[in-house]
Write a protein that holds these residues in place. Structure first.
Motif, PDB file in Angstrom:
ATOM      1  N   ALA A  31       8.349   9.526  10.292  1.00  0.00           N
ATOM      2  CA  ALA A  31       7.817  10.864  10.020  1.00  0.00           C
ATOM      3  C   ALA A  31       8.272  11.312   8.626  1.00  0.00           C
ATOM      4  O   ALA A  31       9.249  10.789   8.083  1.00  0.00           O
ATOM      5  CB  ALA A  31       8.333  11.843  11.070  1.00  0.00           C
ATOM      6  N   ALA A  32       7.525  12.285   8.090  1.00  0.00           N
ATOM      7  CA  ALA A  32       7.915  12.812   6.773  1.00  0.00           C
ATOM      8  C   ALA A  32       9.327  13.385   6.865  1.00  0.00           C
ATOM      9  O   ALA A  32       9.729  13.938   7.901  1.00  0.00           O
ATOM     10  CB  ALA A  32       6.925  13.894   6.351  1.00  0.00           C
ATOM     11  N   ASP A  33      10.079  13.264   5.801  1.00  0.00           N
ATOM     12  CA  ASP A  33      11.454  13.774   5.718  1.00  0.00           C
ATOM     13  C   ASP A  33      12.417  13.039   6.645  1.00  0.00           C
ATOM     14  O   ASP A  33      13.497  13.543   6.945  1.00  0.00           O
ATOM     15  CB  ASP A  33      11.521  15.283   6.034  1.00  0.00           C
ATOM     16  N   HIS A  34      12.003  11.885   7.150  1.00  0.00           N
ATOM     17  CA  HIS A  34      12.931  11.090   7.957  1.00  0.00           C
ATOM     18  C   HIS A  34      13.101   9.728   7.327  1.00  0.00           C
ATOM     19  O   HIS A  34      12.173   9.188   6.713  1.00  0.00           O
ATOM     20  CB  HIS A  34      12.420  10.946   9.395  1.00  0.00           C
ATOM     21  N   SER A  35      14.301   9.189   7.505  1.00  0.00           N
ATOM     22  CA  SER A  35      14.594   7.883   6.923  1.00  0.00           C
ATOM     23  C   SER A  35      14.799   6.867   8.034  1.00  0.00           C
ATOM     24  O   SER A  35      14.857   7.207   9.217  1.00  0.00           O
ATOM     25  CB  SER A  35      15.860   7.973   6.067  1.00  0.00           C
ATOM     26  N   THR A  50      11.522  10.213  19.985  1.00  0.00           N
ATOM     27  CA  THR A  50      12.066  10.114  18.633  1.00  0.00           C
ATOM     28  C   THR A  50      11.209  10.920  17.670  1.00  0.00           C
ATOM     29  O   THR A  50      10.045  10.600  17.453  1.00  0.00           O
ATOM     30  CB  THR A  50      12.100   8.642  18.160  1.00  0.00           C
ATOM     31  N   THR A  51      11.794  11.966  17.128  1.00  0.00           N
ATOM     32  CA  THR A  51      11.041  12.760  16.143  1.00  0.00           C
ATOM     33  C   THR A  51      11.005  12.054  14.796  1.00  0.00           C
ATOM     34  O   THR A  51      10.151  12.333  13.958  1.00  0.00           O
ATOM     35  CB  THR A  51      11.705  14.133  15.960  1.00  0.00           C
ATOM     36  N   ALA A  52      11.948  11.132  14.568  1.00  0.00           N
ATOM     37  CA  ALA A  52      11.970  10.425  13.285  1.00  0.00           C
ATOM     38  C   ALA A  52      10.799   9.457  13.171  1.00  0.00           C
ATOM     39  O   ALA A  52      10.390   9.108  12.068  1.00  0.00           O
ATOM     40  CB  ALA A  52      13.280   9.676  13.120  1.00  0.00           C
ATOM     41  N   LEU A  53      10.293   9.009  14.320  1.00  0.00           N
ATOM     42  CA  LEU A  53       9.125   8.129  14.305  1.00  0.00           C
ATOM     43  C   LEU A  53       7.932   8.934  14.804  1.00  0.00           C
ATOM     44  O   LEU A  53       7.876   9.305  15.973  1.00  0.00           O
ATOM     45  CB  LEU A  53       9.367   6.899  15.193  1.00  0.00           C
ATOM     46  N   GLU A  54       6.998   9.208  13.922  1.00  0.00           N
ATOM     47  CA  GLU A  54       5.858  10.037  14.331  1.00  0.00           C
ATOM     48  C   GLU A  54       4.905   9.275  15.221  1.00  0.00           C
ATOM     49  O   GLU A  54       4.084   9.863  15.924  1.00  0.00           O
ATOM     50  CB  GLU A  54       5.124  10.559  13.088  1.00  0.00           C
ATOM     51  N   HIS A  55       5.002   7.918  15.183  1.00  0.00           N
ATOM     52  CA  HIS A  55       4.116   7.107  16.015  1.00  0.00           C
ATOM     53  C   HIS A  55       4.757   5.753  16.243  1.00  0.00           C
ATOM     54  O   HIS A  55       5.422   5.217  15.365  1.00  0.00           O
ATOM     55  CB  HIS A  55       2.756   6.931  15.328  1.00  0.00           C
ATOM     56  N   PHE A  88       0.855  -1.191   0.000  1.00  0.00           N
ATOM     57  CA  PHE A  88       0.000   0.000   0.000  1.00  0.00           C
ATOM     58  C   PHE A  88       0.888   1.236   0.000  1.00  0.00           C
ATOM     59  O   PHE A  88       2.082   1.155   0.338  1.00  0.00           O
ATOM     60  CB  PHE A  88      -0.972   0.013   1.190  1.00  0.00           C
ATOM     61  N   GLU A  89       0.304   2.352  -0.387  1.00  0.00           N
ATOM     62  CA  GLU A  89       1.091   3.571  -0.509  1.00  0.00           C
ATOM     63  C   GLU A  89       1.617   3.985   0.864  1.00  0.00           C
ATOM     64  O   GLU A  89       0.876   3.991   1.855  1.00  0.00           O
ATOM     65  CB  GLU A  89       0.226   4.689  -1.102  1.00  0.00           C
ATOM     66  N   GLY A  90       2.888   4.304   0.902  1.00  0.00           N
ATOM     67  CA  GLY A  90       3.505   4.682   2.177  1.00  0.00           C
ATOM     68  C   GLY A  90       3.890   3.485   3.028  1.00  0.00           C
ATOM     69  O   GLY A  90       4.224   3.641   4.201  1.00  0.00           O
ATOM     70  N   GLY A  91       3.847   2.283   2.445  1.00  0.00           N
ATOM     71  CA  GLY A  91       4.187   1.074   3.204  1.00  0.00           C
ATOM     72  C   GLY A  91       5.604   1.101   3.741  1.00  0.00           C
ATOM     73  O   GLY A  91       5.883   0.536   4.801  1.00  0.00           O
ATOM     74  N   ASP A  92       6.498   1.769   3.016  1.00  0.00           N
ATOM     75  CA  ASP A  92       7.897   1.831   3.449  1.00  0.00           C
ATOM     76  C   ASP A  92       8.070   2.637   4.733  1.00  0.00           C
ATOM     77  O   ASP A  92       9.124   2.579   5.364  1.00  0.00           O
ATOM     78  CB  ASP A  92       8.764   2.455   2.348  1.00  0.00           C
ATOM     79  N   ARG A  93       7.046   3.395   5.111  1.00  0.00           N
ATOM     80  CA  ARG A  93       7.158   4.209   6.329  1.00  0.00           C
ATOM     81  C   ARG A  93       6.957   3.364   7.591  1.00  0.00           C
ATOM     82  O   ARG A  93       7.284   3.798   8.684  1.00  0.00           O
ATOM     83  CB  ARG A  93       6.128   5.341   6.299  1.00  0.00           C
ATOM     84  N   PHE A  94       6.407   2.158   7.441  1.00  0.00           N
ATOM     85  CA  PHE A  94       6.140   1.318   8.616  1.00  0.00           C
ATOM     86  C   PHE A  94       7.368   0.450   8.898  1.00  0.00           C
ATOM     87  O   PHE A  94       7.810  -0.308   8.033  1.00  0.00           O
ATOM     88  CB  PHE A  94       4.910   0.459   8.378  1.00  0.00           C
ATOM     89  N   VAL A  95       7.912   0.622  10.088  1.00  0.00           N
ATOM     90  CA  VAL A  95       9.145  -0.099  10.427  1.00  0.00           C
ATOM     91  C   VAL A  95       8.949  -0.878  11.724  1.00  0.00           C
ATOM     92  O   VAL A  95       8.150  -0.496  12.588  1.00  0.00           O
ATOM     93  CB  VAL A  95      10.347   0.864  10.579  1.00  0.00           C
ATOM     94  N   LEU A  96       9.703  -1.963  11.803  1.00  0.00           N
ATOM     95  CA  LEU A  96       9.677  -2.792  12.996  1.00  0.00           C
ATOM     96  C   LEU A  96      10.707  -2.245  13.983  1.00  0.00           C
ATOM     97  O   LEU A  96      11.834  -1.942  13.592  1.00  0.00           O
ATOM     98  CB  LEU A  96      10.058  -4.216  12.583  1.00  0.00           C
ATOM     99  N   VAL A  97      10.311  -2.088  15.233  1.00  0.00           N
ATOM    100  CA  VAL A  97      11.259  -1.621  16.249  1.00  0.00           C
ATOM    101  C   VAL A  97      11.510  -2.776  17.215  1.00  0.00           C
ATOM    102  O   VAL A  97      10.582  -3.236  17.892  1.00  0.00           O
ATOM    103  CB  VAL A  97      10.711  -0.395  17.003  1.00  0.00           C
TER     104      VAL A  97
END
Lengths: 875, 110
Positions: A296-300, A160-165, A126-135
Motif C-alpha cells: 500500500a502507499a506509504d508502506h514499506s 494486513t493494511t501494509a499490503l493493499e492486495h 515498470f513503474e511501481g514494480g517495487d510495490r510487488f512483493v513475494l509472500v
C-alpha cells in the motif's frame, strides 16, 4: 619636492625591478601635480597611492607566479598522454601483450560486475514494480514452504493494511490444442484478475481477465500474448473468441496482452484466471501458486513484514502444528546468500585484475629501465619524483584505455550470450550498464595505478640527479623477489590453466564422441506428471504411467522400438560402489565404482542393443518379488570381470548402510553409452525399472524410429495428449542432441581456460624476457670482461640464463603439482567430465619449454654477441 | 572568441590610448583622459593592471620613452594599441551599436 621615501620604498617592494623606474616616474609626476594644485597632505596621498599600486602589482605578480608554478609543477599533463600513445607504437610486443592481459582482466571485471549488477539490482521493469512483493508461507524452524488453511489465507488478505492486495500467480508448461487441432507444449501462466488489474499492462485487443472469469463455474477464458497471437493466428482479429484447449479443457480467447507483459516469470504464451476466493477463505490457492502482495502507499517492505509477523504468530502449520513464518520479500530478491556470493565474485575479479596489473608492471619496469637516461635528464632538469611517477602513469593510460574498450566490448558480447543461454526471469537482462561502466572505469584506473606506479616508484628511488653522470642509471630498476615470485606463480598458473584446458577439451571430445556406438534415429523425451504443476483443475481420468506412454510411443507408425530409463546416454549417472562375488577359491575383490540405470525391457531395443551373452531384461524381472537381476555392459565384463564369463555371476552395491542383496547377472549388452566417453566409469549395469516408483519421478522415453527422429515429435506429443492432455513431454529431442547444454558448457569452459592459460603464459614469458633483457643490459660490461678473459659462449649463457631457468623450472614444477591436484578438485565443478589422456601434462610442459626458449633467445643472443671493446665503453 | 571580448575597463583604457596616440599614452595620462571624458576617476593601479592584461593579450605594446625632468629624470612607459586591440574595439563598437539600435525611444521613456 620628491615623493615621500616611504612611497618610493613601497613601490620598490611591490613592483618588479624592470618596471620600477617608470612607476617611480609616474609617482613623482602625480606627486608634483598634487603639490602644484595645493593638495593638502600631498605626501600622505602619494604614499597611499603608492601602497595601492604596490599591492595591486604585487598581487598580479603572485598570481602569475602561482599560475606558472602550477603549470610547471603539474604532476601530469597532456603531453604525457601523447607520449604514451607514441610509446605504444614503439614497442609493439610489449603493447600487444600488456593490452591483451589488461583487456582480459578488465573484461573479467566487467563480466563479474555486470553479473552482480544485473542479478542484485534488477527491478521489475515498470513503474511501481517495487510495490510487488513475494509472500512466502514457511514452516519454522525448517523454513519449508507449506500450504495454509483457507482461513489463514483470508486472514492474510484482509489482516494486513501494509499490503493493499494479495493475489497469486503460477507458471508451468502445459499442452494446448490450437484451433487448427495441432497440439503444442507451451509456457502458460495463471494469475488472479485482481493482481492483473494492479499491473500496468492492458490488452491491446479484447478485454482483460476479470474476477467473474475466475469464479467457479464461469466460462473458461484466457488471454494470449501478442507474439503467440501473431504466430498462431497470424494477427487475425477473429482470434478473440477462438477456442484453445489447455490441459484438454476448451478456453475462449478474450484478450491479447502486449509482448512486454511477461509476468510472473518467463514469457508465457497465455494466461488463465486463478480463482480468487482464497481471499475470502473459501479455498486454498493452487499448490504451485506464488502469493504476490502489493504494498500500500506509504508502506514499506519492513512494515508489511511486521504485520505479517503479527499474523504468523497466531497461525500453526496445518499438518505438523509447527509455527509458521510469513515472509515478504522483493520479487527480484535472490535470497540472503546473494550479496555474499556477489561480494566473493567481485573480490575474485578485482584480485584477478590486480594480478594482471602486477604482470604488466613487470613489463613497464623493464621498459622504464631502458628509458632511465631520459628519466635522469628530466630529474636533472628539475622534474620532481611525483612528476616522473605521474608521467609514467599518464603514459600507460592510453594503453589501459584501449584495453578497457576491448575488455568491455568482449564482456558485453559474453553477457549478452548469458541472456540467450538461460531462460532468466523477465526482469533479468544482462548487459553492461552505467553502474558497471563506472566500476570498470574505476578498475581501469586502479590497474593503471598498480601497473605504472609500482615500477615508477622503483625506478625513481634514490638520488635521480646524482645518477646522471654515471650513465643515467636511476633508481633500483631490478627485478626484486616479489617480481620473481610473480613470474613463478604466473608460469605455474599458466601450466594449470593450459593443462585444464587440454583436459576439458580432450575429455569433452571423448564425452561427445565416445566409444559407444549409438543409433542415429532415436527420439528421446522426459516424462513427468503435469497435473501436480498445473493450475487448471485436473482431469478426472487416471494419469497414464510411464509404461503406458512407452506403449503409446511404440504404437506410433514408424516406431521400431521404445523403452524407458531413468538415464539417457551422456547423462552420465552417478556411480555406486559395487562388490563382485568372488568365485570359489578366488580372493575377495575390492569394491569398484560403477554407474547404473533402471530400464524397461524395451530400452535395449530402442538403443539397438542386443544381448552379447545371456538375455535381456524382461517384464517379469521388474515385478514385485522377482529375484534381483542385472544386465551388464561389455566394459563391465572387460574391466571388472577380466573378460571372464559374466552370466550367472553376482554383485551387490555397498554403501554406508551396508551391503544390498546380491544381484545376478543375466545378460551382457554392448557399451550403450551409460557413461559415455569415460573409460574409467564405462563399466556399468542395467536393472529393471522399479514398477512401484513414485509417480512424480522423472523418466526418459527413448524410441528408435525409421527416418528423422525430429519428425516424430509432433505425432508423439499428439498421441500422448490424446491419452491425457495434462501429461507434458519434456524436451523431446534426438538422442544425439541430449546434453547439448553440457557440450556448450564444456566448449566454452575449455575456450576460457585456453584463453586464460595462453594470456598467463604470454605474460609470464614476457616477464622472463623483460628480466633477461634487463640482466643483459645491466651486465653488459661484466659480460664483455668475461668474454675478454676467455669465457666461452656456453659459460656466458649459463651466467645469464641461471635465474630465468630457475624461475621457469620452479613455475613448471609448481604448476605440474597443482595440475595433478586440480584433477581431484575438478570434480567439484565438472563431475561428469572424464580424465584427459596421459599426454596432456607433458604436452603443456613441452609447450612451456618451447615458449621459454623463445622468450630467452633474443637476450641470450645479445649476451653472447657482446664485443669486449664495446662493453668497456658501457658505464 | 573569448580573447576578443573586452571588459569595460579594458575598453576605456584602449579608447584612451587611441585618443592620446602612441607618443602620449601612458598610465597617468590614460587615467586623466578617462576622467576627463567620463568623469570616472580610475586609480593608477587599476590602469597598470589593465595595461598588463591588455599587453598579455597582445592588444597593446609598450616601450620606454625619453627621461623627463618633471618625473625626476624617469622615463614614461608609452602604450601603443596593436592591430588586435583596434580590431577588438571595432568589434565591440559594432556589437554595441547593434544592441543599441532601436532602443532610443525605450531609453527615453524611462
Amino acid at each position: 619636492m620628491n615623493a615621500p621615501r616611504l612611497a618610493r620604498w613601497l613601490l620598490r617592494i611591490g613592483a618588479s625591478d624592470d618596471r620600477l623606474d617608470e612607476l617611480l616616474g609616474d609617482l613623482e609626476e602625480v606627486h608634483r601635480r598634487r603639490q602644484e594644485n595645493g593638495v593638502v597632505l600631498a605626501g600622505c596621498a602619494s604614499t597611499a597611492d603608492a601602497l595601492i599600486v604596490a599591492f595591486a602589482l604585487a598581487g598580479t605578480r603572485v598570481r602569475d607566479s602561482l599560475a606558472h608554478r602550477r603549470r610547471r609543477s603539474s604532476w601530469m599533463n597532456l603531453s604525457d598522454f601523447k607520449t604514451g600513445v607514441r610509446q605504444m607504437g614503439r614497442s609493439p610486443v610489449m603493447t600487444v601483450t600488456a593490452t591483451m592481459a589488461l583487456a582480459l582482466g578488465i573484461g573479467l571485471l566487467a563480466v563479474g560486475a555486470a553479473t552482480v549488477d544485473t542479478l542484485l539490482f534488477s527491478r521489475l521493469p515498470f513503474e511501481g514494480g517495487d510495490r510487488f512483493v513475494l509472500v512466502r508461507t514457511l514452516e519454522t524452524p525448517v523454513q519449508r514452504p507449506i500450504s495454509l488453511t483457507p482461513e489463514a489465507y483470508a486472514q492474510m488478505a484482509t489482516g494486513t493494511t501494509a499490503l493493499e492486495h494479495i493475489g497469486a500467480a503460477t507458471q508451468s508448461r502445459q499442452n494446448i490444442t490450437l484451433p487448427s487441432g495441432a497440439v503444442e507444449t507451451v509456457m502458460t501462466a495463471g494469475i488472479t484478475p485482481g493482481l492483473l488489474t494492479r499491473l500496468p499492462y492492458r490488452p491491446t485487443r479484447g478485454r482483460p481477465l476479470t474476477s467473474a472469469d475466475a469464479e467457479p463455474g464461469a466460462d473458461l477464458v484466457l488471454v494470449i500474448r501478442e507474439a503467440f497471437w501473431l504466430r498462431v493466428f497470424g494477427g487475425a482479429e477473429d482470434a478473440i473468441g477462438a477456442t484453445i484447449e489447455v490441459g484438454g479443457r476448451p478456453h475462449t480467447v478474450v484478450g491479447i496482452m502486449p509482448n512486454d507483459f511477461e509476468f510472473p516469470n518467463s514469457p508465457p504464451a497465455l494466461w488463465t484466471p486463478i480463482d480468487e476466493s482464497f481471499r475470502e477463505g473459501r479455498v486454498a490457492p493452487p499448490a504451485n501458486a506464488r502469493l504476490i502482495g502489493v504494498l500500500a502507499a506509504d508502506h514499506s517492505l519492513e512494515s508489511a513484514q511486521a504485520q505479517l509477523d503479527v499474523l504468523a504468530a497466531r497461525m500453526t502449520a496445518p499438518s505438523t502444528g509447527d509455527r509458521v513464518r510469513l515472509e515478504a520479500a522483493s520479487m527480484t530478491d535472490l535470497g540472503p546468500q546473494a550479496p555474499i556470493i556477489a561480494s566473493a565474485l567481485i573480490a575474485t575479479v578485482v584480485a584477478l585484475l590486480l594480478v594482471v596489473a602486477a604482470n604488466v608492471a613487470n613489463l613497464v619496469l623493464a621498459r622504464s629501465y631502458a628509458r632511465s637516461r631520459e628519466l635522469a635528464v628530466r630529474a636533472a632538469l628539475g622534474a620532481s619524483r611525483a612528476r616522473l611517477i605521474g608521467q609514467m602513469i599518464a603514459e600507460l593510460l592510453p594503453l589501459c584505455g584501449v584495453a578497457a574498450v576491448i575488455g568491455v566490448v568482449a564482456a558485453q558480447a559474453i553477457v549478452l550470450r548469458f541472456n540467450a543461454i538461460y531462460d532468466f526471469p523477465f526482469w533479468v537482462t544482462f548487459s553492461i550498464g552505467p553502474r558497471t561502466l563506472a566500476f570498470v572505469v574505476c578498475g581501469t584506473l586502479l590497474a593503471t595505478g598498480v601497473a605504472a606506479a609500482w615500477p615508477a616508484l622503483r625506478v625513481t628511488r634514490g638520488d635521480l640527479g646524482a645518477a646522471l653522470p654515471s650513465g643515467g642509471r636511476v633508481g633500483d630498476a631490478s627485478f626484486g623477489r616479489v617480481a620473481g615470485a610473480i613470474i613463478v606463480v604466473q608460469i605455474a598458473v599458466s601450466v594449470v590453466m593450459l593443462h585444464g584446458a587440454l583436459i576439458i577439451a580432450d575429455g569433452a571430445n571423448r564425452y561427445l564422441n565416445g566409444n559407444a556406438i549409438l543409433p542415429q534415429s532415436v527420439l528421446t523425451a522426459g516424462v513427468f506428471d503435469a497435473g501436480t504443476a498445473a493450475d487448471s483443475s485436473s482431469s478426472n481420468t487416471a494419469r497414464p504411467s510411464a509404461e503406458e506412454i512407452e506403449e503409446i510411443a511404440s504404437m506410433l507408425p514408424g516406431v521400431i522400438a521404445a523403452g524407458l530409463s531413468n538415464s539417457l546416454p551422456r547423462h552420465s549417472p552417478a556411480t555406486q560402489l559395487i562388490e563382485i562375488e568372488p568365485l570359489p577359491g578366488e580372493a575377495p575383490r575390492q569394491p569398484r565404482q560403477a554407474p547404473s540405470a533402471e530400464v524397461s525391457p524395451g530400452f535395449f531395443g530402442a538403443l539397438e542393443g542386443s544381448a552379447l551373452a545371456g538375455r535381456l531384461l524382461t517384464e517379469a524381472d521388474g515385478r514385485d518379488g522377482a529375484s534381483p537381476v542385472a544386465v551388464v555392459n561389455a566394459p563391465f565384463v572387460e574391466t571388472l570381470l577380466g573378460g571372464a564369463q559374466a552370466v550367472g555371476r553376482r554383485f551387490r552395491t555397498v554403501d554406508t548402510n551396508g551391503a544390498a542383496n546380491w544381484r545376478e547377472i543375466v545378460g551382457v549388452v554392448p557399451d550403450l553409452g551409460l557413461s559415455i566417453g569415460d573409460p574409467a566409469v564405462a563399466a556399468g549395469y542395467y536393472i529393471p525399472l522399479d514398477s512401484g516408483r513414485d509417480q512424480a519421478r522423472f523418466i526418459y522415453l527413448a524410441m528408435r524410429v525409421a527416418g528423422d527422429p525430429s519428425s516424430y515429435i509432433d505425432p508423439l506429443t499428439q498421441a500422448v495428449y490424446d491419452r491425457d492432455p495434462n501429461v507434458v513431454l519434456n524436451q523431446p529431442q534426438p538422442l544425439e542432441d541430449v546434453a547439448g547444454e553440457d557440450r556448450i558448457f564444456f566448449l566454452w569452459f575449455s575456450r576460457a581456460l585456453t584463453a586464460i592459460g595462453i594470456v598467463t603464459l604470454i605474460l609470464a614469458l614476457a616477464g622472463v624476457y623483460a628480466m633477461m633483457a634487463l640482466i643483459v643490459t645491466k651486465r653488459t660490461r661484466e659480460i664483455g670482461i668475461r668474454i675478454a678473459i676467455g669465457a666461452t659462449a656456453r659459460r656466458v649463457v649459463q651466467t645469464v640464463l641461471r635465474r630465468a631457468a630457475l624461475q621457469i623450472g620452479a613455475g613448471a614444477l609448481l604448476g605440474a603439482g597443482l595440475a595433478v591436484l586440480s584433477l581431484d578438485l575438478r570434480g567439484v565443478l565438472v563431475s561428469r567430465l572424464p580424465d584427459g589422456g596421459p599426454w596432456t601434462l607433458p604436452a603443456v610442459l613441452v609447450l612451456l619449454t618451447v615458449a621459454g626458449i623463445a622468450a630467452t633467445a633474443a637476450p641470450l643472443r645479445r649476451a653472447v654477441s657482446v664485443q669486449p671493446s664495446e662493453a668497456m665503453r658501457v658505464d | 572568441m573569448k580573447t576578443s571580448i573586452l571588459g569595460e575597463l579594458e575598453l576605456l583604457v584602449l579608447l584612451a590610448c587611441l585618443r592620446l596616440g602612441s607618443d602620449e599614452a601612458y598610465a597617468v595620462s590614460i587615467a586623466d583622459e578617462i576622467q576627463r571624458h567620463t568623469g570616472r576617476k580610475l586609480h593608477r593601479a587599476t590602469v597598470y593592471v589593465t595595461l598588463q592584461r591588455l599587453e598579455a593579450r597582445r592588444f597593446v605594446s609598450t616601450r620606454l620613452g625619453e627621461p623627463r625632468p618633471e618625473r625626476g629624470g624617469k622615463a614614461r612607459r608609452l602604450v601603443s594599441v596593436m592591430p588586435a586591440g583596434r580590431e577588438a574595439v571595432r568589434r565591440l563598437r559594432h556589437a554595441l551599436q547593434r544592441m543599441w539600435a532601436g532602443l532610443g525611444p525605450a531609453l527615453e521613456t524611462q
